[in-house]
Design an enzyme around this catalytic site. Structure first.
Site, PDB file in Angstrom:
ATOM      1  N   ARG A  28      -1.330  36.296  43.199  1.00 29.59           N
ATOM      2  CA  ARG A  28      -1.288  35.203  42.216  1.00 29.59           C
ATOM      3  C   ARG A  28      -0.284  35.562  41.123  1.00 29.59           C
ATOM      4  O   ARG A  28       0.494  34.728  40.677  1.00 29.59           O
ATOM      5  CB  ARG A  28      -2.689  34.926  41.620  1.00 29.59           C
ATOM      6  CG  ARG A  28      -2.642  33.970  40.439  1.00 29.59           C
ATOM      7  CD  ARG A  28      -3.963  33.251  40.123  1.00 29.59           C
ATOM      8  NE  ARG A  28      -5.151  34.044  40.288  1.00 29.59           N
ATOM      9  CZ  ARG A  28      -5.531  35.063  39.478  1.00 29.59           C
ATOM     10  NH1 ARG A  28      -4.806  35.378  38.416  1.00 29.59           N
ATOM     11  NH2 ARG A  28      -6.623  35.749  39.741  1.00 29.59           N
ATOM     12  N   TYR A  87       8.416   9.406  36.207  1.00 23.34           N
ATOM     13  CA  TYR A  87       7.686   9.435  37.487  1.00 23.34           C
ATOM     14  C   TYR A  87       6.212   9.025  37.269  1.00 23.34           C
ATOM     15  O   TYR A  87       5.589   9.485  36.304  1.00 23.34           O
ATOM     16  CB  TYR A  87       7.783  10.851  38.070  1.00 23.34           C
ATOM     17  CG  TYR A  87       6.982  11.059  39.319  1.00 23.34           C
ATOM     18  CD1 TYR A  87       7.368  10.478  40.524  1.00 23.34           C
ATOM     19  CD2 TYR A  87       5.828  11.830  39.306  1.00 23.34           C
ATOM     20  CE1 TYR A  87       6.622  10.658  41.670  1.00 23.34           C
ATOM     21  CE2 TYR A  87       5.077  12.022  40.454  1.00 23.34           C
ATOM     22  CZ  TYR A  87       5.484  11.425  41.630  1.00 23.34           C
ATOM     23  OH  TYR A  87       4.746  11.616  42.767  1.00 23.34           O
ATOM     24  N   ASP A 121      13.137  16.873  33.962  1.00 21.60           N
ATOM     25  CA  ASP A 121      12.771  16.782  35.372  1.00 21.60           C
ATOM     26  C   ASP A 121      14.067  16.486  36.125  1.00 21.60           C
ATOM     27  O   ASP A 121      14.624  15.392  36.028  1.00 21.60           O
ATOM     28  CB  ASP A 121      11.733  15.662  35.568  1.00 21.60           C
ATOM     29  CG  ASP A 121      11.258  15.544  37.014  1.00 21.60           C
ATOM     30  OD1 ASP A 121      12.039  15.893  37.926  1.00 21.60           O
ATOM     31  OD2 ASP A 121      10.123  15.079  37.241  1.00 21.60           O
ATOM     32  N   LYS A 139      11.111  17.259  47.329  1.00 23.39           N
ATOM     33  CA  LYS A 139      12.141  16.270  47.586  1.00 23.39           C
ATOM     34  C   LYS A 139      13.407  16.947  48.117  1.00 23.39           C
ATOM     35  O   LYS A 139      13.365  17.543  49.172  1.00 23.39           O
ATOM     36  CB  LYS A 139      12.385  15.459  46.316  1.00 23.39           C
ATOM     37  CG  LYS A 139      11.084  15.037  45.588  1.00 23.39           C
ATOM     38  CD  LYS A 139      10.240  14.045  46.378  1.00 23.39           C
ATOM     39  CE  LYS A 139       8.840  13.857  45.806  1.00 23.39           C
ATOM     40  NZ  LYS A 139       8.729  13.501  44.406  1.00 23.39           N
TER      41      LYS A 139
HETATM   42  C1  LIG Z   1       7.672  13.570  43.412  1.00 24.86           C
HETATM   43  C2  LIG Z   1       8.048  13.765  42.002  1.00 24.86           C
HETATM   44  C3  LIG Z   1       7.245  14.528  41.136  1.00 24.86           C
HETATM   45  C4  LIG Z   1       5.921  15.149  41.581  1.00 24.86           C
HETATM   46  O1  LIG Z   1       6.120  16.139  42.529  1.00 24.86           O
HETATM   47  P1  LIG Z   1       5.069  16.518  43.698  1.00 24.86           P
HETATM   48  O2  LIG Z   1       5.781  17.582  44.432  1.00 24.86           O
HETATM   49  O3  LIG Z   1       4.838  15.266  44.485  1.00 24.86           O
HETATM   50  O4  LIG Z   1       3.835  16.970  43.009  1.00 24.86           O
HETATM   51  C5  LIG Z   1       7.681  14.720  39.847  1.00 24.86           C
HETATM   52  N1  LIG Z   1       8.830  14.162  39.398  1.00 24.86           N
HETATM   53  C6  LIG Z   1       9.615  13.413  40.192  1.00 24.86           C
HETATM   54  C7  LIG Z   1      10.873  12.830  39.641  1.00 24.86           C
HETATM   55  C8  LIG Z   1       9.256  13.182  41.510  1.00 24.86           C
HETATM   56  O5  LIG Z   1      10.039  12.429  42.294  1.00 24.86           O
END
Ligand SMILES: *Cc1c(COP(=O)(O)O)cnc(C)c1O
Length: 378
Positions: free
Chosen positions: A46, A98, A170, A195
């Site tokens: 961890r 998001y 982000d 993604k």
């Molecule tokens: C998908 C996404 C998230 C969340 O991520 P997960 O891996 O699904 O938890 C956060 N920000 C953006 C811009 C996203 O496209």
């Protein structure tokens, strides 16, 4: 090192013990200590795991930060970063953030006393006006989902740093291949690595990179204390995905431009949102701030019925949530990714029932365009 070289040679490439050119999967929870507290840098997985550490070093290098962290999902990474703040603190966030980020703020963190205001971060004056005495951070997403609004990271950093606030970005949509927020003055960068970084629709993961030793210590403390870490197998898979990020982003960019050219001249398509378009409101900023415009395009076909008809006729665009993978995906944000946002708010933001979002894959552009052409025909 240039960008594509860094994807291969950044971080900790390979294994110094055996010469293996791929980082091994250290499927292990605990590590032998020679005597109490005397060990080779690892005590418990961890706290730290060599495969995860190789990934964390890689994202640190790609984002040009101080230290990287890998989490079990993008939301876990976002949650960990917000745990840096205290009850009574206030955060300003991009208004069309998001859906999951909107949800964690309004339904979870709000219960713990963290305050938030959603503001149009493309408008620096609106951001300044929304800052309160207890504001601790400006949280931006750029480009945004699904309207591809672009926020000036450097301008946000200037506003924030005059007032001792953090800037958190982000960077999921742009990826470190096209945009490096820390070099533009941000303090923390986040990724849903599910993604583009993973890139193959085969894993869920989140990454964070910080720009100072102080934030590195604080975030490592939280990562270890809360424990939402990424496992070794998924860390390995993510390293593997990242190696081809440059090739994929360039192929996606070419396809996206060809599709945008097709969509803008189609009479059934009302509005096309893409930062690479001359008529995009922040086109000039996007050209300055990023090296590429990315693979997300949204456009309006007028109604939910028209959107559903389009979806039903397509062959190469898979109807699915998520984005950023090798296969082209399509979604209707109002009914899918943004369904957790109240309807009035969606209307305010411009997320109309006929808005369709595509995540362009690496198929042949001709096939993708023929598919859209046929599906939009009478
Ligand atoms: C998908 C996404 C998230 C969340 O991520 P997960 O891996 O699904 O938890 C956060 N920000 C953006 C811009 C996203 O496209």
């Amino acid at each position: 090192m240039k960008r594509k070289t860094k994807l291969i040679h950044g971080g900790i490439p390979g294994d110094s013990h055996t010469g293996a050119v791929s980082v091994p999967v250290y499927q292990v929870s605990t590590y032998k200590q020679e005597s109490i507290g005397v060990h080779q840098g690892y005590e418990y997985s961890r706290t730290g795991n060599p495969t995860r550490y190789a990934l964390e070093e890689l994202i640190k290098d790609l984002e040009e930060g101080e230290r990287g962290f890998a989490f079990g999902s993008g939301m876990a990474a976002i949650h960990a970063v917000f745990t840096l703040f205290n009850s009574g603190d206030h955060v300003l966030l991009t208004d069309d953030v998001y859906g999951g980020t909107y949800r964690i703020f309004t339904k979870v963190l709000s219960r713990l006393g963290l305050e938030s205001t959603f503001v149009d971060t493309t408008d620096a004056e609106a951001v300044k006006a929304a800052i309160q005495p207890n504001t601790r951070a400006i949280y931006i997403e750029t480009p945004t989902n699904p309207l591809l609004k672009v926020t000036d990271i450097r301008a946000m950093a200037d506003i924030a740093h005059e007032r001792d606030l953090l800037v958190i970005v982000d960077n999921t949509f742009a990826t470190p291949y096209w945009q490096n927020p820390l070099t533009l003055g941000a303090d923390i960068v986040l990724h849903s690595a599910t993604k583009y970084l993973g890139g193959h629709s085969d894993l869920v993961a989140g990454l964070a990179v910080v720009n100072s030793a102080k934030l590195a210590d604080e975030l490592h403390f939280i990562q270890n204390a809360v424990g939402a870490i990424l496992g070794p197998q998924d860390s390995w898979l993510l390293i593997r995905g990242i190696k081809t990020l440059g090739l994929r982003m360039e192929a996606i960019e070419r396809n996206a431009r060809a599709i945008v050219d097709f969509l803008v001249q189609h009479d059934k398509v009302n509005k096309v949102h893409y930062p690479g378009l001359q008529q995009h409101p922040q086109h000039e900023l996007a050209s300055r701030q990023t090296e590429g415009y990315g693979g997300i395009i949204s456009f309006d076909v007028g109604s939910n019925e028209a959107a559903e008809l389009l979806l039903s006729k397509l062959h190469y665009f898979t109807l699915a949530e998520s984005l950023g993978a090798v296969e082209s995906l399509i979604s209707v944000p109002a009914r899918m990714t943004h369904a957790s946002i109240p309807e009035e708010r969606r209307a305010e933001l411009g997320i109309t029932p006929g808005l369709v979002r595509i995540s362009v894959g690496i198929e042949d552009a001709e096939d993708l365009i023929d598919d859209l052409k046929a599906a939009l025909a009478d």
